[in-house]
Motif scaffolding. Sequence first.
Motif, mmCIF file in Angstrom:
data_model
loop_
_atom_site.group_PDB
_atom_site.id
_atom_site.type_symbol
_atom_site.label_atom_id
_atom_site.label_comp_id
_atom_site.label_asym_id
_atom_site.label_seq_id
_atom_site.Cartn_x
_atom_site.Cartn_y
_atom_site.Cartn_z
ATOM 1 N N GLY A 179 9.526 0.186 -0.913
ATOM 2 C CA GLY A 179 10.023 -0.584 -2.062
ATOM 3 C C GLY A 179 10.769 0.302 -3.054
ATOM 4 N N ARG A 180 10.200 1.506 -3.278
ATOM 5 C CA ARG A 180 10.837 2.414 -4.248
ATOM 6 C C ARG A 180 12.215 2.859 -3.742
ATOM 7 N NH1 ARG A 180 6.685 6.337 -5.969
ATOM 8 N NH2 ARG A 180 7.067 7.259 -3.954
ATOM 9 N N ILE A 181 12.314 3.116 -2.445
ATOM 10 C CA ILE A 181 13.625 3.508 -1.880
ATOM 11 C C ILE A 181 14.616 2.351 -2.054
ATOM 12 C CG2 ILE A 181 14.894 4.205 0.204
ATOM 13 C CD1 ILE A 181 12.269 5.470 1.225
ATOM 14 N N SER A 233 4.131 -8.891 -1.993
ATOM 15 C CA SER A 233 3.001 -9.790 -1.787
ATOM 16 C C SER A 233 1.853 -8.951 -1.251
ATOM 17 C CB SER A 233 3.384 -10.885 -0.777
ATOM 18 O OG SER A 233 2.228 -11.575 -0.370
ATOM 19 N N ASP A 234 0.716 -9.047 -1.874
ATOM 20 C CA ASP A 234 -0.448 -8.269 -1.448
ATOM 21 C C ASP A 234 -1.693 -8.931 -2.020
ATOM 22 O OD1 ASP A 234 -2.400 -6.126 -1.010
ATOM 23 O OD2 ASP A 234 -0.664 -4.836 -0.670
ATOM 24 N N ARG A 235 -2.827 -8.654 -1.389
ATOM 25 C CA ARG A 235 -4.088 -9.180 -1.925
ATOM 26 C C ARG A 235 -4.481 -8.433 -3.193
ATOM 27 N NH1 ARG A 235 -8.238 -8.822 2.814
ATOM 28 N NH2 ARG A 235 -7.634 -6.674 2.437
ATOM 29 N N GLN A 236 -4.021 -7.170 -3.279
ATOM 30 C CA GLN A 236 -4.345 -6.328 -4.438
ATOM 31 C C GLN A 236 -3.051 -5.823 -5.037
ATOM 32 O OE1 GLN A 236 -7.053 -3.890 -1.784
ATOM 33 N NE2 GLN A 236 -7.345 -2.936 -3.766
ATOM 34 N N GLY A 252 0.850 -1.194 0.000
ATOM 35 C CA GLY A 252 0.000 0.000 0.000
ATOM 36 C C GLY A 252 0.882 1.238 0.000
ATOM 37 N N LYS A 253 0.430 2.274 0.706
ATOM 38 C CA LYS A 253 1.148 3.562 0.654
ATOM 39 C C LYS A 253 2.571 3.426 1.193
ATOM 40 C CE LYS A 253 -2.254 5.607 2.904
ATOM 41 N NZ LYS A 253 -3.349 4.629 2.791
ATOM 42 N N HIS A 269 4.441 -4.431 5.815
ATOM 43 C CA HIS A 269 3.690 -3.178 5.673
ATOM 44 C C HIS A 269 2.205 -3.426 5.456
ATOM 45 C CE1 HIS A 269 7.410 -0.963 5.753
ATOM 46 N NE2 HIS A 269 7.908 -1.835 4.894
ATOM 47 N N CYS A 270 1.703 -4.567 5.941
ATOM 48 C CA CYS A 270 0.265 -4.831 5.825
ATOM 49 C C CYS A 270 -0.389 -4.544 7.181
ATOM 50 C CB CYS A 270 0.017 -6.270 5.385
ATOM 51 S SG CYS A 270 0.749 -7.498 6.455
#
Length: 331
Positions: A160-162, A173-176, A153-154, A204-205
């Motif tokens: 991840g970008r860093i 890994s995420d549901r969306q 998410g946010k 981060h979930c």
Amino acid sequence: MKTAVFSARRYDKTMLTAANATAGHELLFIEDRLTVDTAVLAAGCEAVCVFVNDNVDAEVLDRLSRQGTRLVATRSTGYNQIDVAAARRNGIAVVRVTDYSPHSVAEFAVGLLLAVNRKIARASMRTREGNFDLDGLMGFDLHGKTVGVIGTGKIGTIFGRIMAGFGCVVLGSDRQENAVFQAFGGRYVPLDALHASSDVVSLHCPLTPETHHIVNARSLAQSKRGSILINTSRGGLVDTEAASEALKTGQLGGLAIDVYEQEANLFFQDLSSTIICDDVIQRLVSFPNVIVTGHQAFFTVEAIRQIMQTTIDSISAFEHGDALLNQVPSP
Ligand code: NAD
């Protein structure tokens, strides 16, 4: 609107008072956590403002409702401490702070990773005592390593970008699936594959029944030997005893946590003159490859300003019967 503000620290008082300057709500600051025993302190308050370790369960909500509370506003994004279904049954609306600097938490997670990998806290403690030896301080390059992000998410996406900027391969890994995560090269894989391939895993979930102990003995056994685990999300995501065992065998190479399953009775207070009876956290902090911070990832000027302003705006909207933009939907 008369509002009881629980778990109020000095910075809560200063910054919430500043945010309230024009709104003019009557704020009653209470240092104690909200529990069934302290709920009485909110008698006559239509709004109750809480934080992450307040206990806003069905019993507390029943009591608050009988005392006239109609709104619970949490000064946080996560709301796992609130029984939202019980609030609804009691006719109490729940609001949170959906958006505040996600950079605050993502940047802190990167800081924890660097600190635990490169032994920065240990090195600093050594040099204070005149010990400039490097033995035991070796880390590894992050460049070229694989970083797994659970929850894209946010915050997870910024983290991840860093890490992509460090030259890491970033798995998610995420549901969306989130297109922003994929835009910088983040690649979605099944959770088992993420554990098996990652040199670093960062959580981060949100904490939900589904994500409780998402890191456990089984997932740790599947992990790359010597990998590092970072948790800035919620303590209940990690089975701490299992993580402790994995650290002892070397399966887990390092652990940095800003949140802890049993943090409610420890964090946000100075316990340095008392005996801490939580053996799990005491054992963890004794490991040289573990860093524990006391739920401070959100703690930047920018984030706190936004948290306080959104909280005041939500209370004002409720008072005026306006739409509640940050209302937590009923389950
Ligand atoms: P967000 O809602 O933007 O992102 C959460 C992501 O987790 C979503 O993409 C969601 O789909 C995903 N998710 C849900 N269930 C999942 C599952 N079973 N497996 C994998 N992913 C799943 O939230 P955010 O703003 O990025 O915040 C994330 C969490 O960070 C919050 O829930 C909170 O617990 C924590 N947090 C901690 C601090 C701190 O100071 N330490 C501060 C703010 C937030």
